[in-house]
Motif scaffolding. Sequence first.
Motif, PDB file in Angstrom:
ATOM      1  N   PRO A  37       7.945 -15.336   9.377  1.00  0.00           N
ATOM      2  CA  PRO A  37       7.262 -16.639   8.431  1.00  0.00           C
ATOM      3  C   PRO A  37       6.512 -15.658   7.673  1.00  0.00           C
ATOM      4  CG  PRO A  37       6.288 -16.669  10.899  1.00  0.00           C
ATOM      5  CD  PRO A  37       7.084 -15.723  10.631  1.00  0.00           C
ATOM      6  N   ASN A  38       6.468 -16.749   6.057  1.00  0.00           N
ATOM      7  CA  ASN A  38       5.869 -16.514   4.845  1.00  0.00           C
ATOM      8  C   ASN A  38       3.768 -16.435   5.023  1.00  0.00           C
ATOM      9  OD1 ASN A  38       5.236 -15.346   2.091  1.00  0.00           O
ATOM     10  ND2 ASN A  38       5.893 -16.877   1.458  1.00  0.00           N
ATOM     11  N   THR A  39       3.124 -15.088   6.149  1.00  0.00           N
ATOM     12  CA  THR A  39       1.452 -15.871   6.239  1.00  0.00           C
ATOM     13  C   THR A  39       1.348 -13.990   5.195  1.00  0.00           C
ATOM     14  OG1 THR A  39       2.089 -13.868   8.097  1.00  0.00           O
ATOM     15  CG2 THR A  39       1.901 -16.343   8.540  1.00  0.00           C
ATOM     16  N   ARG A  40      -0.159 -14.166   4.798  1.00  0.00           N
ATOM     17  CA  ARG A  40      -0.808 -13.186   4.217  1.00  0.00           C
ATOM     18  C   ARG A  40      -0.115 -11.476   5.603  1.00  0.00           C
ATOM     19  NH1 ARG A  40      -4.382 -13.082  -0.087  1.00  0.00           N
ATOM     20  NH2 ARG A  40      -4.388 -15.041   0.082  1.00  0.00           N
ATOM     21  N   PRO A  41      -0.487 -11.660   6.445  1.00  0.00           N
ATOM     22  CA  PRO A  41      -0.569 -10.310   6.868  1.00  0.00           C
ATOM     23  C   PRO A  41       0.795  -9.944   7.405  1.00  0.00           C
ATOM     24  CG  PRO A  41      -1.359 -12.221   8.290  1.00  0.00           C
ATOM     25  CD  PRO A  41      -1.309 -13.193   7.186  1.00  0.00           C
ATOM     26  N   ASN A  42       1.750 -10.922   7.153  1.00  0.00           N
ATOM     27  CA  ASN A  42       3.168 -10.784   7.171  1.00  0.00           C
ATOM     28  C   ASN A  42       3.266 -10.364   6.190  1.00  0.00           C
ATOM     29  OD1 ASN A  42       3.602 -11.502   9.812  1.00  0.00           O
ATOM     30  ND2 ASN A  42       4.292 -13.408   9.351  1.00  0.00           N
ATOM     31  N   LEU A  43       2.939 -10.799   4.575  1.00  0.00           N
ATOM     32  CA  LEU A  43       3.463 -10.111   3.128  1.00  0.00           C
ATOM     33  C   LEU A  43       3.070  -9.035   3.136  1.00  0.00           C
ATOM     34  CD1 LEU A  43       4.462 -10.767   0.538  1.00  0.00           C
ATOM     35  CD2 LEU A  43       2.418 -12.385   0.110  1.00  0.00           C
ATOM     36  N   VAL A  44       1.262  -8.887   3.306  1.00  0.00           N
ATOM     37  CA  VAL A  44       1.364  -7.449   3.570  1.00  0.00           C
ATOM     38  C   VAL A  44       1.627  -6.099   4.258  1.00  0.00           C
ATOM     39  CG1 VAL A  44      -0.712  -6.059   3.823  1.00  0.00           C
ATOM     40  CG2 VAL A  44      -1.409  -7.931   2.646  1.00  0.00           C
ATOM     41  N   ALA A  45       2.237  -6.652   5.220  1.00  0.00           N
ATOM     42  CA  ALA A  45       3.201  -5.993   6.226  1.00  0.00           C
ATOM     43  C   ALA A  45       4.318  -5.369   5.514  1.00  0.00           C
ATOM     44  CB  ALA A  45       2.879  -5.830   7.468  1.00  0.00           C
ATOM     45  N   PHE A  46       5.169  -6.501   4.953  1.00  0.00           N
ATOM     46  CA  PHE A  46       6.281  -6.082   4.368  1.00  0.00           C
ATOM     47  C   PHE A  46       6.128  -5.609   3.332  1.00  0.00           C
ATOM     48  CE2 PHE A  46       9.010  -7.329   1.047  1.00  0.00           C
ATOM     49  CZ  PHE A  46      10.442  -7.097   1.965  1.00  0.00           C
ATOM     50  N   LEU A  47       5.682  -5.622   2.084  1.00  0.00           N
ATOM     51  CA  LEU A  47       5.013  -4.705   1.093  1.00  0.00           C
ATOM     52  C   LEU A  47       4.321  -3.554   1.112  1.00  0.00           C
ATOM     53  CD1 LEU A  47       2.772  -7.523  -1.465  1.00  0.00           C
ATOM     54  CD2 LEU A  47       5.454  -7.100  -1.422  1.00  0.00           C
ATOM     55  N   ARG A  48       3.911  -3.271   1.983  1.00  0.00           N
ATOM     56  CA  ARG A  48       3.508  -1.976   2.384  1.00  0.00           C
ATOM     57  C   ARG A  48       5.211  -0.353   2.892  1.00  0.00           C
ATOM     58  NH1 ARG A  48      -0.070   1.148   2.402  1.00  0.00           N
ATOM     59  NH2 ARG A  48      -0.503   2.036   5.004  1.00  0.00           N
ATOM     60  N   SER A  49       5.722  -1.566   3.876  1.00  0.00           N
ATOM     61  CA  SER A  49       7.063  -1.195   4.568  1.00  0.00           C
ATOM     62  C   SER A  49       7.801  -2.171   4.333  1.00  0.00           C
ATOM     63  CB  SER A  49       6.449  -0.254   5.679  1.00  0.00           C
ATOM     64  OG  SER A  49       7.789   0.655   5.928  1.00  0.00           O
ATOM     65  N   PRO A  50       8.941  -2.368   3.132  1.00  0.00           N
ATOM     66  CA  PRO A  50       9.636  -3.320   3.539  1.00  0.00           C
ATOM     67  C   PRO A  50      11.276  -3.117   4.374  1.00  0.00           C
ATOM     68  CG  PRO A  50       9.832  -2.856   0.955  1.00  0.00           C
ATOM     69  CD  PRO A  50       8.102  -1.842   2.031  1.00  0.00           C
ATOM     70  N   GLN A  51      10.952  -2.100   4.342  1.00  0.00           N
ATOM     71  CA  GLN A  51      12.245  -0.554   5.044  1.00  0.00           C
ATOM     72  C   GLN A  51      11.957  -1.050   6.826  1.00  0.00           C
ATOM     73  OE1 GLN A  51      15.631  -0.251   4.587  1.00  0.00           O
ATOM     74  NE2 GLN A  51      14.962  -1.388   2.495  1.00  0.00           N
ATOM     75  N   SER A  52      10.404  -0.969   7.368  1.00  0.00           N
ATOM     76  CA  SER A  52      10.406  -1.324   8.880  1.00  0.00           C
ATOM     77  C   SER A  52      10.340  -2.483   8.859  1.00  0.00           C
ATOM     78  CB  SER A  52       8.874  -1.205   9.146  1.00  0.00           C
ATOM     79  OG  SER A  52       7.932  -2.021   8.238  1.00  0.00           O
ATOM     80  N   VAL A  53      10.596  -3.872   8.037  1.00  0.00           N
ATOM     81  CA  VAL A  53      11.119  -5.472   8.402  1.00  0.00           C
ATOM     82  C   VAL A  53      12.146  -5.732   8.626  1.00  0.00           C
ATOM     83  CG1 VAL A  53      10.568  -7.539   8.178  1.00  0.00           C
ATOM     84  CG2 VAL A  53       8.647  -5.856   7.711  1.00  0.00           C
ATOM     85  N   VAL A  54      13.073  -5.555   6.947  1.00  0.00           N
ATOM     86  CA  VAL A  54      14.009  -5.698   7.016  1.00  0.00           C
ATOM     87  C   VAL A  54      15.153  -4.376   6.628  1.00  0.00           C
ATOM     88  CG1 VAL A  54      15.571  -6.608   5.820  1.00  0.00           C
ATOM     89  CG2 VAL A  54      13.417  -7.790   6.150  1.00  0.00           C
ATOM     90  N   LYS A  55      15.399  -3.556   7.810  1.00  0.00           N
ATOM     91  CA  LYS A  55      16.215  -1.737   8.083  1.00  0.00           C
ATOM     92  C   LYS A  55      17.513  -2.144   7.175  1.00  0.00           C
ATOM     93  CE  LYS A  55      13.763  -0.291  12.083  1.00  0.00           C
ATOM     94  NZ  LYS A  55      12.948   0.021  11.230  1.00  0.00           N
ATOM     95  N   GLY A  56      17.646  -2.150   6.238  1.00  0.00           N
ATOM     96  CA  GLY A  56      18.520  -1.605   4.963  1.00  0.00           C
ATOM     97  C   GLY A  56      18.601  -3.232   4.271  1.00  0.00           C
ATOM     98  N   GLY A  57      17.476  -3.269   4.394  1.00  0.00           N
ATOM     99  CA  GLY A  57      17.202  -4.098   3.301  1.00  0.00           C
ATOM    100  C   GLY A  57      17.227  -3.552   1.644  1.00  0.00           C
ATOM    101  N   ALA A  58      17.270  -4.522   0.564  1.00  0.00           N
ATOM    102  CA  ALA A  58      17.125  -4.315  -0.769  1.00  0.00           C
ATOM    103  C   ALA A  58      15.884  -3.453  -0.828  1.00  0.00           C
ATOM    104  CB  ALA A  58      18.211  -5.608  -1.334  1.00  0.00           C
TER     105      ALA A  58
END
Length: 80
Positions: A37-58
């Motif tokens: 879900p597009n929430t502030r905490p999730n977005l911060v986590a994604f920006l810090r480490s996108p590969q840990s959220v979507v492994k192999g993502g672009a």
Amino acid sequence: QACGSCHNIPGIELAGGMVGPPLARFASRAMLAGALPNTRPNLVAFLRSPQSVVKGGAMPDMGLPDRQARDAAAYLLTLK
């Protein structure tokens, strides 16, 4: 961090990248990277480490420190 080299960002000169999704209306999106879900905490986590959220993502891990990730998230969430 050269976000505009991959993303088209409205109102930002020379931010016309075509690799990642355009960031216009980012705050109106329900999901983040198709995985969270597009929430502030999730977005911060994604920006810090996108590969840990979507492994192999672009989106590569850019090594953003926590403060920069929070600032980038705050900006992105203004794009309605």
